[in-house]
Motif scaffolding. Structure first.
Motif, PDB file in Angstrom:
ATOM      1  N   PHE A   1      47.309   6.008  82.350  1.00 40.69           N
ATOM      2  CA  PHE A   1      48.529   6.808  82.249  1.00 40.69           C
ATOM      3  C   PHE A   1      49.763   5.935  82.484  1.00 40.69           C
ATOM      4  O   PHE A   1      50.762   6.059  81.775  1.00 40.69           O
ATOM      5  CB  PHE A   1      48.519   7.968  83.249  1.00 40.69           C
ATOM      6  CG  PHE A   1      49.812   8.729  83.263  1.00 40.69           C
ATOM      7  CD1 PHE A   1      50.115   9.610  82.242  1.00 40.69           C
ATOM      8  CD2 PHE A   1      50.731   8.539  84.282  1.00 40.69           C
ATOM      9  CE1 PHE A   1      51.325  10.309  82.241  1.00 40.69           C
ATOM     10  CE2 PHE A   1      51.932   9.226  84.282  1.00 40.69           C
ATOM     11  CZ  PHE A   1      52.223  10.112  83.265  1.00 40.69           C
ATOM     12  N   LEU A   2      49.691   5.044  83.466  1.00 38.56           N
ATOM     13  CA  LEU A   2      50.799   4.131  83.742  1.00 38.56           C
ATOM     14  C   LEU A   2      51.068   3.225  82.543  1.00 38.56           C
ATOM     15  O   LEU A   2      52.228   2.982  82.183  1.00 38.56           O
ATOM     16  CB  LEU A   2      50.485   3.298  84.985  1.00 38.56           C
ATOM     17  CG  LEU A   2      51.579   2.353  85.480  1.00 38.56           C
ATOM     18  CD1 LEU A   2      52.817   3.129  85.895  1.00 38.56           C
ATOM     19  CD2 LEU A   2      51.049   1.513  86.631  1.00 38.56           C
ATOM     20  N   GLN A   3      50.013   2.769  81.909  1.00 38.91           N
ATOM     21  CA  GLN A   3      50.167   1.939  80.715  1.00 38.91           C
ATOM     22  C   GLN A   3      50.846   2.729  79.594  1.00 38.91           C
ATOM     23  O   GLN A   3      51.763   2.238  78.936  1.00 38.91           O
ATOM     24  CB  GLN A   3      48.803   1.434  80.251  1.00 38.91           C
ATOM     25  CG  GLN A   3      48.861   0.573  79.006  1.00 38.91           C
ATOM     26  CD  GLN A   3      47.481   0.141  78.561  1.00 38.91           C
ATOM     27  OE1 GLN A   3      46.466   0.657  79.025  1.00 38.91           O
ATOM     28  NE2 GLN A   3      47.430  -0.802  77.651  1.00 38.91           N
ATOM     29  N   PHE A   4      50.388   3.957  79.372  1.00 40.05           N
ATOM     30  CA  PHE A   4      50.997   4.812  78.350  1.00 40.05           C
ATOM     31  C   PHE A   4      52.470   5.070  78.663  1.00 40.05           C
ATOM     32  O   PHE A   4      53.337   4.958  77.792  1.00 40.05           O
ATOM     33  CB  PHE A   4      50.232   6.135  78.261  1.00 40.05           C
ATOM     34  CG  PHE A   4      50.923   7.171  77.441  1.00 40.05           C
ATOM     35  CD1 PHE A   4      50.848   7.143  76.057  1.00 40.05           C
ATOM     36  CD2 PHE A   4      51.676   8.170  78.055  1.00 40.05           C
ATOM     37  CE1 PHE A   4      51.502   8.104  75.301  1.00 40.05           C
ATOM     38  CE2 PHE A   4      52.332   9.122  77.303  1.00 40.05           C
ATOM     39  CZ  PHE A   4      52.241   9.090  75.914  1.00 40.05           C
ATOM     40  N   PHE A   5      52.753   5.407  79.915  1.00 43.36           N
ATOM     41  CA  PHE A   5      54.118   5.738  80.312  1.00 43.36           C
ATOM     42  C   PHE A   5      55.053   4.545  80.134  1.00 43.36           C
ATOM     43  O   PHE A   5      56.142   4.682  79.567  1.00 43.36           O
ATOM     44  CB  PHE A   5      54.138   6.222  81.773  1.00 43.36           C
ATOM     45  CG  PHE A   5      55.496   6.614  82.260  1.00 43.36           C
ATOM     46  CD1 PHE A   5      56.050   7.826  81.896  1.00 43.36           C
ATOM     47  CD2 PHE A   5      56.226   5.759  83.081  1.00 43.36           C
ATOM     48  CE1 PHE A   5      57.310   8.197  82.338  1.00 43.36           C
ATOM     49  CE2 PHE A   5      57.484   6.112  83.527  1.00 43.36           C
ATOM     50  CZ  PHE A   5      58.024   7.341  83.158  1.00 43.36           C
ATOM     51  N   THR A   6      54.636   3.373  80.613  1.00 40.70           N
ATOM     52  CA  THR A   6      55.524   2.208  80.513  1.00 40.70           C
ATOM     53  C   THR A   6      55.667   1.705  79.081  1.00 40.70           C
ATOM     54  O   THR A   6      56.721   1.212  78.703  1.00 40.70           O
ATOM     55  CB  THR A   6      55.031   1.059  81.407  1.00 40.70           C
ATOM     56  OG1 THR A   6      53.700   0.700  81.035  1.00 40.70           O
ATOM     57  CG2 THR A   6      55.101   1.442  82.867  1.00 40.70           C
ATOM     58  N   ARG A   7      54.633   1.854  78.279  1.00 44.12           N
ATOM     59  CA  ARG A   7      54.705   1.344  76.910  1.00 44.12           C
ATOM     60  C   ARG A   7      55.492   2.270  75.990  1.00 44.12           C
ATOM     61  O   ARG A   7      56.349   1.829  75.229  1.00 44.12           O
ATOM     62  CB  ARG A   7      53.308   1.141  76.341  1.00 44.12           C
ATOM     63  CG  ARG A   7      53.341   0.658  74.886  1.00 44.12           C
ATOM     64  CD  ARG A   7      51.990   0.354  74.364  1.00 44.12           C
ATOM     65  NE  ARG A   7      51.524  -0.882  74.979  1.00 44.12           N
ATOM     66  CZ  ARG A   7      50.319  -1.398  74.801  1.00 44.12           C
ATOM     67  NH1 ARG A   7      49.461  -0.781  74.034  1.00 44.12           N
ATOM     68  NH2 ARG A   7      49.977  -2.518  75.383  1.00 44.12           N
ATOM     69  N   TYR A   8      55.211   3.576  76.034  1.00 42.06           N
ATOM     70  CA  TYR A   8      55.802   4.486  75.059  1.00 42.06           C
ATOM     71  C   TYR A   8      57.033   5.235  75.572  1.00 42.06           C
ATOM     72  O   TYR A   8      57.863   5.653  74.783  1.00 42.06           O
ATOM     73  CB  TYR A   8      54.753   5.487  74.568  1.00 42.06           C
ATOM     74  CG  TYR A   8      53.650   4.804  73.793  1.00 42.06           C
ATOM     75  CD1 TYR A   8      53.908   4.231  72.557  1.00 42.06           C
ATOM     76  CD2 TYR A   8      52.366   4.710  74.318  1.00 42.06           C
ATOM     77  CE1 TYR A   8      52.908   3.594  71.848  1.00 42.06           C
ATOM     78  CE2 TYR A   8      51.359   4.080  73.616  1.00 42.06           C
ATOM     79  CZ  TYR A   8      51.638   3.531  72.379  1.00 42.06           C
ATOM     80  OH  TYR A   8      50.649   2.892  71.694  1.00 42.06           O
ATOM     81  N   ILE A   9      57.161   5.435  76.853  1.00 44.95           N
ATOM     82  CA  ILE A   9      58.311   6.154  77.398  1.00 44.95           C
ATOM     83  C   ILE A   9      59.412   5.171  77.791  1.00 44.95           C
ATOM     84  O   ILE A   9      60.578   5.352  77.454  1.00 44.95           O
ATOM     85  CB  ILE A   9      57.906   7.026  78.606  1.00 44.95           C
ATOM     86  CG1 ILE A   9      56.748   7.965  78.241  1.00 44.95           C
ATOM     87  CG2 ILE A   9      59.095   7.794  79.145  1.00 44.95           C
ATOM     88  CD1 ILE A   9      57.036   8.947  77.140  1.00 44.95           C
ATOM     89  N   MET A  10      59.038   4.112  78.499  1.00 44.60           N
ATOM     90  CA  MET A  10      60.040   3.160  78.992  1.00 44.60           C
ATOM     91  C   MET A  10      60.236   1.963  78.061  1.00 44.60           C
ATOM     92  O   MET A  10      61.120   1.154  78.278  1.00 44.60           O
ATOM     93  CB  MET A  10      59.649   2.685  80.394  1.00 44.60           C
ATOM     94  CG  MET A  10      59.485   3.858  81.340  1.00 44.60           C
ATOM     95  SD  MET A  10      59.478   3.452  83.060  1.00 44.60           S
ATOM     96  CE  MET A  10      60.966   2.591  83.298  1.00 44.60           C
ATOM     97  N   ASN A  11      59.402   1.820  77.035  1.00 43.09           N
ATOM     98  CA  ASN A  11      59.455   0.721  76.072  1.00 43.09           C
ATOM     99  C   ASN A  11      59.405  -0.657  76.735  1.00 43.09           C
ATOM    100  O   ASN A  11      60.004  -1.614  76.251  1.00 43.09           O
ATOM    101  CB  ASN A  11      60.706   0.809  75.183  1.00 43.09           C
ATOM    102  CG  ASN A  11      60.603   1.942  74.205  1.00 43.09           C
ATOM    103  OD1 ASN A  11      59.506   2.274  73.747  1.00 43.09           O
ATOM    104  ND2 ASN A  11      61.725   2.551  73.891  1.00 43.09           N
ATOM    105  N   ASP A  12      58.707  -0.753  77.854  1.00 43.94           N
ATOM    106  CA  ASP A  12      58.545  -2.022  78.557  1.00 43.94           C
ATOM    107  C   ASP A  12      57.184  -2.001  79.251  1.00 43.94           C
ATOM    108  O   ASP A  12      57.059  -1.574  80.391  1.00 43.94           O
ATOM    109  CB  ASP A  12      59.677  -2.221  79.574  1.00 43.94           C
ATOM    110  CG  ASP A  12      59.610  -3.596  80.213  1.00 43.94           C
ATOM    111  OD1 ASP A  12      59.061  -4.520  79.589  1.00 43.94           O
ATOM    112  OD2 ASP A  12      60.116  -3.736  81.344  1.00 43.94           O
ATOM    113  N   SER A  13      56.180  -2.456  78.538  1.00 42.62           N
ATOM    114  CA  SER A  13      54.805  -2.354  79.013  1.00 42.62           C
ATOM    115  C   SER A  13      54.534  -3.320  80.171  1.00 42.62           C
ATOM    116  O   SER A  13      55.004  -4.458  80.165  1.00 42.62           O
ATOM    117  CB  SER A  13      53.850  -2.652  77.867  1.00 42.62           C
ATOM    118  OG  SER A  13      52.523  -2.563  78.301  1.00 42.62           O
ATOM    119  N   LEU A  14      53.752  -2.855  81.128  1.00 41.35           N
ATOM    120  CA  LEU A  14      53.274  -3.720  82.209  1.00 41.35           C
ATOM    121  C   LEU A  14      52.090  -4.523  81.679  1.00 41.35           C
ATOM    122  O   LEU A  14      51.161  -3.968  81.091  1.00 41.35           O
ATOM    123  CB  LEU A  14      52.845  -2.895  83.416  1.00 41.35           C
ATOM    124  CG  LEU A  14      53.949  -2.126  84.138  1.00 41.35           C
ATOM    125  CD1 LEU A  14      53.350  -1.225  85.203  1.00 41.35           C
ATOM    126  CD2 LEU A  14      54.925  -3.098  84.769  1.00 41.35           C
TER     127      LEU A  14
END
Length: 152
Positions: free
Chosen positions: A11-24
């Motif tokens: 979920f964290l990966q999805f959130f940072t990649r698609y919502i924040m446009n800055d993937s961890l």
């Protein structure tokens, strides 16, 4: 616990990649290795509980006796041989992967594969495992089909 940690990381990966446009960077690697570990550990647990899908038609149709006990013993020894072979390969791959490092974390890859070998070693040698328990019972197996139905 591992499942929920894996769900949170994905979920964290999805959130940072698609919502924040800055993937961890670390979430993808940990999710991959967590899923591998979860699948292998889950397979070992299901094997321990004898909950894998199995074709038991022949043994269910056979009446109690020496032939049924021999068939169930043969199945158990084949299973024990497979667990022994998987344990050998697990130890081999852990030794080979110890020198390789993870991409994001500076940890050996043997940590990922070590969980499989430990679980297999535990299951194969446990005195309450299927083979040893069945040997003590004389490989009688279930007497009636209704004894095999579990209401969880």
């Amino acid at each position: 616990m591992l499942f929920w940690a894996l769900a949170f990381i994905v979920f964290l990966q999805f959130f940072t990649r698609y919502i924040m446009n800055d993937s961890l960077a670390w979430t993808e690697e940990i999710a991959r290795y967590g899923l591998m570990s979860l699948a292998f550990i889950g397979g070992a647990v299901v094997t321990r509980k004898k909950a894998h899908i199995a074709v038991e038609l022949v043994s269910n149709l056979m009446g109690p006796g020496a032939m049924r006990a021999a068939l169930l013993a043969l199945v158990d020894f084949i299973t024990l041989g497979f667990i022994g072979l998987m344990t050998y390969f697990s130890i081999t791959i852990v030794e080979r992967m110890h020198s390789q490092r993870m991409t994001v974390f500076d940890l050996p890859m043997s940590l990922v594969y070590g969980a499989v070998g430990l679980r297999l070693l535990h299951d194969a040698g446990a005195p309450d495992s299927g083979v040893w328990k069945n040997a003590r019972d004389g490989w009688r197996g279930k007497r009636d089909i209704t004894e095999q139905i579990h209401a969880d």
